[in-house]
Motif scaffolding. Structure first.
Motif, PDB file in Angstrom:
ATOM      1  N   LEU A 138      47.172  85.896   4.149  1.00 39.14           N
ATOM      2  CA  LEU A 138      46.901  84.774   5.058  1.00 39.14           C
ATOM      3  C   LEU A 138      47.650  83.518   4.603  1.00 39.14           C
ATOM      4  N   ILE A 139      47.762  83.352   3.289  1.00 36.45           N
ATOM      5  CA  ILE A 139      48.522  82.197   2.767  1.00 36.45           C
ATOM      6  C   ILE A 139      49.997  82.369   3.140  1.00 36.45           C
ATOM      7  N   ALA A 140      50.517  83.619   2.924  1.00 39.16           N
ATOM      8  CA  ALA A 140      51.939  83.867   3.223  1.00 39.16           C
ATOM      9  C   ALA A 140      52.226  83.604   4.703  1.00 39.16           C
ATOM     10  N   GLN A 141      51.275  83.912   5.557  1.00 44.43           N
ATOM     11  CA  GLN A 141      51.490  83.696   6.994  1.00 44.43           C
ATOM     12  C   GLN A 141      51.204  82.260   7.428  1.00 44.43           C
ATOM     13  N   GLY A 142      50.665  81.460   6.530  1.00 47.85           N
ATOM     14  CA  GLY A 142      50.438  80.050   6.855  1.00 47.85           C
ATOM     15  C   GLY A 142      49.112  79.748   7.530  1.00 47.85           C
ATOM     16  N   TRP A 143      48.196  80.714   7.528  1.00 44.85           N
ATOM     17  CA  TRP A 143      46.906  80.462   8.179  1.00 44.85           C
ATOM     18  C   TRP A 143      45.949  79.687   7.259  1.00 44.85           C
ATOM     19  N   ILE A 144      46.033  79.981   5.970  1.00 45.73           N
ATOM     20  CA  ILE A 144      45.150  79.292   5.025  1.00 45.73           C
ATOM     21  C   ILE A 144      45.995  78.709   3.885  1.00 45.73           C
ATOM     22  N   VAL A 145      45.420  77.757   3.181  1.00 44.12           N
ATOM     23  CA  VAL A 145      46.130  77.203   2.021  1.00 44.12           C
ATOM     24  C   VAL A 145      45.167  77.176   0.826  1.00 44.12           C
ATOM     25  N   SER A 146      45.751  77.344  -0.345  1.00 44.04           N
ATOM     26  CA  SER A 146      44.933  77.298  -1.545  1.00 44.04           C
ATOM     27  C   SER A 146      45.256  75.989  -2.275  1.00 44.04           C
ATOM     28  N   ILE A 147      44.227  75.157  -2.496  1.00 45.36           N
ATOM     29  CA  ILE A 147      44.472  73.881  -3.195  1.00 45.36           C
ATOM     30  C   ILE A 147      43.863  73.998  -4.591  1.00 45.36           C
ATOM     31  N   PRO A 148      44.733  73.892  -5.649  1.00 43.13           N
ATOM     32  CA  PRO A 148      44.232  74.114  -7.011  1.00 43.13           C
ATOM     33  C   PRO A 148      43.016  73.251  -7.318  1.00 43.13           C
ATOM     34  N   SER A 149      42.073  73.824  -7.951  1.00 37.88           N
ATOM     35  CA  SER A 149      40.780  73.274  -8.363  1.00 37.88           C
ATOM     36  C   SER A 149      39.915  72.728  -7.222  1.00 37.88           C
ATOM     37  N   LYS A 150      40.336  72.977  -5.973  1.00 39.94           N
ATOM     38  CA  LYS A 150      39.467  72.586  -4.838  1.00 39.94           C
ATOM     39  C   LYS A 150      38.966  73.807  -4.063  1.00 39.94           C
ATOM     40  N   GLY A 151      39.844  74.786  -3.885  1.00 43.56           N
ATOM     41  CA  GLY A 151      39.419  75.971  -3.145  1.00 43.56           C
ATOM     42  C   GLY A 151      40.429  76.391  -2.101  1.00 43.56           C
ATOM     43  N   THR A 152      39.956  77.271  -1.188  1.00 45.20           N
ATOM     44  CA  THR A 152      40.842  77.809  -0.143  1.00 45.20           C
ATOM     45  C   THR A 152      40.352  77.289   1.203  1.00 45.20           C
TER      46      THR A 152
END
Ligand code: PLP
Length: 494
Positions: free
Chosen positions: A65-79
């Motif tokens: 999902l990250i690779a497709q751009g639907w979700i993003v992972s923000i370090p120490s905050k979450g997805t």
């Protein structure tokens, strides 16, 4: 929190990997606005626990999902659901939204065609579909088609046949058809007069688009092939109707119309009028050609079942006597071989063929080159003629049996003339009775009378329909007549 457990389903028998099943469903929730931009997702460990799957699978889904751009992972905050995605008004979680459903209404406006029937004609095996008159596909020369197709698909043809090619259709087939049509139909054409189409229907469509735009007038029979009517209306043509009798279209009436107004085209099924099966008489053929020349209209001659004439040789088409460039001649191999063999031809003066080819270029780049080459070969080696000779004999026997049983068992209810050719009988039900309850009763007996309402597009109340006989063998025909008999008895004693 979003009800992940209840909303996501995992099908372990499905071939699609589980992590992709998860992705598909999360994407569909995002698309539906159920998971709006910036929504925080549970951690992969927690979501894996909620869904009862291995954490690695959940991580794989997140990565995808990250690779497709639907979700993003923000370090120490979450997805999170990608905040850059457009905001979509949320769909109620309990609504009937189903991304897989094909029955959703479109979210935009477009043209709706109210006159084309979309009945699925693939019925259960023990159902008999009795209708317009179609060939028996069980007799189709499938071995010859397969053998020839395989041979021509071999290496040396690859370069020639697999690329983009002429917008007029396969050249070998056009050349072959010139000889075939000149010899069998008495035409006098060259390759410039022929365009390959996907069946007669495409010939009808191309012709009506070129002739009838801007509300031009086309004259057809009071009873007429309803799909032709639909095609003309779709092309914006104005339909005028003239009577049809035992000699076909009433050309005297046509002449009266021509004297009063501009007629741009006449549609005729000269060999066997559709639906009544009568043949246009020699006198009317000559008259029609004279009128076309005098009033400068096109004759669209739809010779959909030329080969099936049982009493004598087929009658040569109007196109064989067209000395002034008025006839557009349409034919196909759908009836000789099988409806799925979508190959037909449009024969007309060169300037018309050029425009028809340009129009076809827009809707179908070039047709099916390999199949067209296959057909050309089959015509040249005599396979098509051999097949034709074989099925004519069979269909004649079927016509005779069908007519005999109809007469023996049902003459109290209906009348008909034995057709000289074609694949159907035009049956007149006594006006005391009605096809509606009969077709309902027939269906209960696994006999489906297809499309019968369309034989009377103008609601004249003639009470006649076509009963196709060619696709049933001598074991099936008696069963069909018995079922029809039972249906009529049940409907008339209600
Ligand atoms: C009178 C008539 N014209 C044209 C067609 C269309 O034939 P094709 O399958 O070749 O497009 C049919 C089909 O049944 C027909 O009955």
């Amino acid at each position: 929190m979003f009800p992940y457990k209840n909303s996501i389903t995992i099908d372990r028998k499905n071939n699609r990997p589980i992590y992709l099943q998860l992705c598909d469903q999360i994407i569909s929730f995002i698309r539906a606005g159920k998971l709006p931009p910036s929504t925080k997702l549970p951690g992969s460990r927690r979501l894996a626990d909620i869904l009862g799957i291995h954490r690695k699978t959940m991580v794989a889904a997140f990565d995808e999902l990250i690779a497709q751009g639907w979700i993003v992972s923000i370090p120490s905050k979450g997805t999170f659901i990608n905040s850059e995605l457009p905001i979509i008004s949320p769909v109620n979680l309990n609504s009937s939204f189903d991304a897989k459903s094909k029955k959703q209404l479109s979210g935009f406006d477009f043209f709706h065609n109210t006159y084309i029937d979309d009945t699925d004609l693939s019925l259960e095996n023990d159902f008999y579909l009795i209708g317009d008159g179609v060939p028996d596909n069980r007799l189709a020369p499938i071995d010859e088609i397969a053998k020839t197709y395989r041979n021509i698909s071999k290496k040396e043809y690859h370069k020639k046949l697999l690329g983009y090619s002429s917008i007029y259709g396969n050249k070998e087939l056009r050349k072959t058809l010139v000889t075939y049509l000149n010899q069998s139909r008495g035409l006098d054409i060259t390759i410039d007069n022929i365009l390959i189409t996907r069946g007669s229907q495409m010939g009808l469509y191309l012709s009506s688009q070129l002739l009838l735009q801007q509300g031009k007038t086309i004259v057809v029979g009071a009873t007429n092939y309803s799909t032709a009517d639909n095609t003309f209306e779709y092309s914006n043509g104005k339909i005028e109707r003239i009577k049809v009798d035992q000699n076909g279209l009433n050309t005297q009436q046509l002449e009266m119309i021509c004297k009063k107004k501009q007629v741009d085209a006449v549609y005729v099924t000269s060999h066997h009028h559709h639906p009544t099966t009568v043949t246009l008489s020699a006198e009317r053929r000559m008259h029609l050609l004279l009128l076309a020349e005098k009033y400068c209209f096109a004759i669209i001659e739809d010779d959909y079942d030329y080969d099936f004439h049982y009493e004598n040789s087929p009658i040569l088409p109007l196109a064989s006597n067209d000395y002034h460039g008025n006839v557009i001649y349409i034919g196909a191999f759908s009836k000789i071989i099988a409806p799925a063999m979508r190959i037909g031809y449009l024969v007309a003066p060169k300037d018309f063929i050029l425009e028809a080819a340009k129009l076809r270029r827009i809707i179908d780049r070039q047709g099916d080159t390999l199949l067209e080459e296959t057909l050309a070969t089959m015509i040249k080696v005599g396979d098509v003629q051999r097949h034709c000779n074989k099925v004519i004999k069979i269909y004649k026997q079927r016509r005779d049996l069908f007519c005999k049983l109809l007469k023996d068992k049902l003459s109290d209810y209906l009348s008909f003339d034995i057709p000289n050719g074609g694949m159907a009988i035009w049956v007149n039900l006594d006006k005391k009775y009605n096809w509606e309850p009969i077709s309902v009763e027939a269906k209960k007996r696994k006999l489906y009378i297809s499309d019968w309402k369309r034989y009377d597009m103008i609601n004249s109340g003639h009470n006649s329909i076509r009963l196709g006989f060619a696709s049933f063998n001598e074991i099936e025909i008696p069963i069909i007549i018995d079922r029809l008999h039972e249906a009529i008895l049940a409907a008339t004693t209600l």
